[in-house]
Scaffold this active site. Structure first.
Site, PDB file in Angstrom:
ATOM      1  N   ASP A 173       0.861  -1.176   0.000  1.00 21.25           N
ATOM      2  CA  ASP A 173       0.000   0.000   0.000  1.00 21.25           C
ATOM      3  C   ASP A 173       0.904   1.234   0.000  1.00 21.25           C
ATOM      4  O   ASP A 173       2.095   1.145   0.330  1.00 21.25           O
ATOM      5  CB  ASP A 173      -0.893  -0.039   1.239  1.00 21.25           C
ATOM      6  CG  ASP A 173      -1.690   1.235   1.408  1.00 21.25           C
ATOM      7  OD1 ASP A 173      -2.304   1.669   0.422  1.00 21.25           O
ATOM      8  OD2 ASP A 173      -1.687   1.797   2.512  1.00 21.25           O
ATOM      9  N   ASP A 219      -2.137  -0.624   5.994  1.00 20.95           N
ATOM     10  CA  ASP A 219      -2.404  -0.097   7.326  1.00 20.95           C
ATOM     11  C   ASP A 219      -3.814   0.426   7.510  1.00 20.95           C
ATOM     12  O   ASP A 219      -4.236   0.680   8.640  1.00 20.95           O
ATOM     13  CB  ASP A 219      -1.413   1.026   7.663  1.00 20.95           C
ATOM     14  CG  ASP A 219      -1.764   2.317   6.942  1.00 20.95           C
ATOM     15  OD1 ASP A 219      -2.105   2.251   5.747  1.00 20.95           O
ATOM     16  OD2 ASP A 219      -1.696   3.389   7.565  1.00 20.95           O
ATOM     17  N   ASP A 269      -7.519  -1.483   3.419  1.00 17.93           N
ATOM     18  CA  ASP A 269      -6.573  -2.554   3.093  1.00 17.93           C
ATOM     19  C   ASP A 269      -6.993  -3.897   3.688  1.00 17.93           C
ATOM     20  O   ASP A 269      -6.456  -4.940   3.292  1.00 17.93           O
ATOM     21  CB  ASP A 269      -5.167  -2.208   3.614  1.00 17.93           C
ATOM     22  CG  ASP A 269      -4.578  -0.980   2.943  1.00 17.93           C
ATOM     23  OD1 ASP A 269      -4.781  -0.832   1.732  1.00 17.93           O
ATOM     24  OD2 ASP A 269      -3.947  -0.168   3.646  1.00 17.93           O
TER      25      ASP A 269
END
Length: 617
Positions: free
Chosen positions: A306, A502, A506
């Site tokens: 990410d 995080d 996600d």
């Protein structure tokens, strides 16, 4: 078997063997078998109970071989061999329990550190209250040596914290007023006040404890593979024992084969290795929820990252200070940060932090007027200051700028600053890459992960700008949570996938990946719950030792299994050919078992070639 039962059975087996040998050396050969039987029967009875329980669970293991070998040895007059098997088997189970207990030492220490009460300020006095009574906003007193019971912010000027139990850092870290304090950190300095930011049940430390408890209950897929192979090994053992009996016409040959095969290193080595690996990874601030993800970490083919909060810090930072009209950069930042002390906006807090890093004095602002979502105006050291968006600041100018400022670059935000009615400058803010990102990616490549991909919901041009120059194989932007999941499933066609994220968005992708890794210190609770691995500090570098430990554990487990089984098979063949007596075979096999357990314990001392970066202080 419980740990205490293991000790008792080992003691009985040793006493029986000692009694038999004592009678034999005293010339009472006919009475010596009685001593052996005394040591064997309790172990055999307990073993039969364990076998019955395993069968009820649908498991068939090599404990059956141990039971058959002791039974056959007693039946054919080899009571000494049965006594040796009893001692070595009970000793092996004791050593396995001891090894796993030693391997989980850090985890047990983590659990035992959970505080039960806290000292709270209330009406000018101090009171001792249960953790469940703590609410956000409560002011707690943390004395020297106390463990922070909840997450919060530092209410005193400074604090010295020992975070070794959480992050593996050997040196205490300094925190300043307003800094976040992680629950579970120990006060290594003078007492300080902690302002609780969340209830105890939602704190970082409580979440870690829950994850540890889950990890201790897990069982690796490789261990289940061992259970399946145990049936095949059992059949092979019985066939070879029967063949030796038929070929030589001597049942003692069959007894010798059985005792050499008791018990199998496959059952002993694998669980001990994974338990040791979980403990070792926790030492470096990598909390792995169980043995299955630890095993999976060793075979990752693709890493999906990410962007916001993972590859980047997740908070805005000043990247450029543009000063107009001759004002020095430090003066511009001084005025902006002094006024922003009155704002709780994340951008304002980042500006104040930047000024503090430069050591700039920040006087208290006066006559502050906060316009939420637009900006702040007030007086700093007798001068009128406005800070905020360009439109907000422009409306407060008494003198137009000489020329319009250039538009901001892609992926940046501009904070305008006016002093005494004139545009004094701009602070260009951006969410920047974490320090050492390029080196982190290089370390991942070095570990043999061939493909690294970025997956972000941010705009495509921002993703390209932030990742320029990084060694990424693909960049996917403007992804919704379901499209992130689709990306994980697509990448899985190339091999096992690890996803690092995080945020709440996600969480689905973390759950869909073969191994999901959450940034645990600041990440959302949903991502931590969905992930298989939690980094206890927001530091991607912690993942590198975790991967190295996983690969080291797999190598150690396979070495133990291959060596143990190879030696066992060789010993069984030698016994079938008559080169080993039952007693000699029992001693050989149990020596092999002890050796593979000790080899498995090497996982406790795996030293990553790349030391983890220190946690932010």
């Amino acid at each position: 078997m419980r740990y205490g039962v293991n000790i008792a059975l080992l003691s009985i087996a040793l006493a029986g063997l000692g009694l038999g040998l004592g009678l034999r050396f005293a010339g009472q050969d006919s009475a010596a078998p009685v001593g052996y039987w005394v040591g064997v029967l309790p172990v055999l009875a307990a073993l039969m109970v364990e076998i019955a329980r395993s069968i009820r669970r649908g498991e068939v293991g090599l404990d059956i071989v141990a039971a058959l070998s002791m039974t056959a040895a007693l039946a054919f007059g080899e009571a000494l061999a049965a006594a040796v098997v009893a001692v070595m088997y009970s000793g092996g189970t004791f050593l396995e329990a001891f090894a796993e207990g030693r391997a989980r030492r850090e985890m047990r220490a983590l659990l035992s550190r959970v505080p039960r009460t806290a000292t709270r300020h209330r009406n000018g006095a101090l009171e001792e209250v249960p953790l469940d009574d703590i609410a956000p906003g409560d002011r707690l007193l943390i004395r020297r040596g106390d463990v922070a019971p909840v997450d919060g912010t530092l209410g005193s000027d400074t604090a010295l914290l020992d975070q070794s139990a959480l992050t593996g850092e050997s040196m205490p870290v300094r925190r300043d007023r307003g800094d976040e304090v992680m629950s579970g950190a120990t006060n290594a300095g003078e007492m300080f006040d902690l302002c609780a930011s969340r209830p105890a049940r939602e704190s970082t430390y409580a979440g870690i404890v829950r994850l540890v408890e889950d990890a201790q209950r897990s069982k690796a897929s490789m261990s289940r593979l061992a259970d399946r192979f145990s049936l095949l090994f059992l059949a092979a053992t019985l066939f070879l024992a029967g063949l030796a009996w038929w070929g030589a016409g001597d049942p003692i040959r069959a007894v010798a084969v059985l005792v050499v095969a008791t018990p199998c290193p496959l059952i002993l080595a694998v669980p001990v290795t994974w338990a040791a690996g979980l403990s070792r990874a926790a030492h470096f601030g990598v909390l792995i929820k169980g043995a299955r993800p630890l095993e999976s970490l060793a075979g990752i083919a693709t890493l999906v990252l990410d962007k916001t909060g993972t590859l980047t810090g997740g908070t805005p930072r000043i990247v450029t200070i543009e000063s107009f009209g001759g004002m020095a950069e430090d003066d511009l930042l001084h005025h902006a940060a002094a006024l922003d002390q009155a704002s709780k906006h994340p951008v304002a807090q980042a500006i104040v932090a930047a000024a503090q890093e430069r050591g700039l004095p920040l006087p208290a602002p006066e006559d502050v007027v906060d316009s939420p979502g637009e900006g702040v105006s007030g007086t700093v050291a007798g001068r009128s200051v406005s800070i905020g968006g360009t439109a907000y600041v422009t409306r407060r100018l008494t003198q137009a700028p000489d020329s319009p400022p250039a538009p901001p670059a892609v992926g940046t935000a501009v904070v305008a600053v006016a002093v005494d009615g004139r545009l004094a400058g701009r602070l260009v803010m951006a969410d920047t890459l974490r320090s050492g990102t390029a080196q982190f990616l290089a370390n991942i490549r070095r570990l043999g992960i061939p493909r690294i991909v970025l997956a972000t919901g941010d705009r495509r041009e921002v993703a390209r700008e932030i990742t320029e120059g990084l060694a990424l194989d693909a960049v996917h932007a403007e992804l919704t949570p379901d499209r992130k999941v689709l990306l994980i499933l697509t990448e899985r066609t190339r091999g096992p996938v690890m996803m690092v994220g995080d945020g709440v968005n996600d969480a689905p992708a973390l759950a869909a990946a073969d191994v999901g890794v959450a940034m645990g210190a600041r990440g959302a609770a949903a991502s931590a719950e969905a992930a298989d691995v939690v980094l206890l500090v927001d530091d991607l570098h912690r993942l590198v030792p975790g991967l190295e430990i996983a690969r080291g554990c797999r190598r150690i487990a396979l070495q133990s299994v291959a060596a143990g089984l190879g030696l066992s098979v060789a010993g069984m063949i030698a016994a079938a050919l008559g080169y080993l007596t039952p007693v000699q075979g029992a001693l050989l096999q149990e020596a092999i078992d002890v050796a593979v357990i000790l080899n498995a314990l090497r996982a406790l001392w795996i030293t990553p070639s790349t030391a983890p970066a220190p946690a932010p202080s």
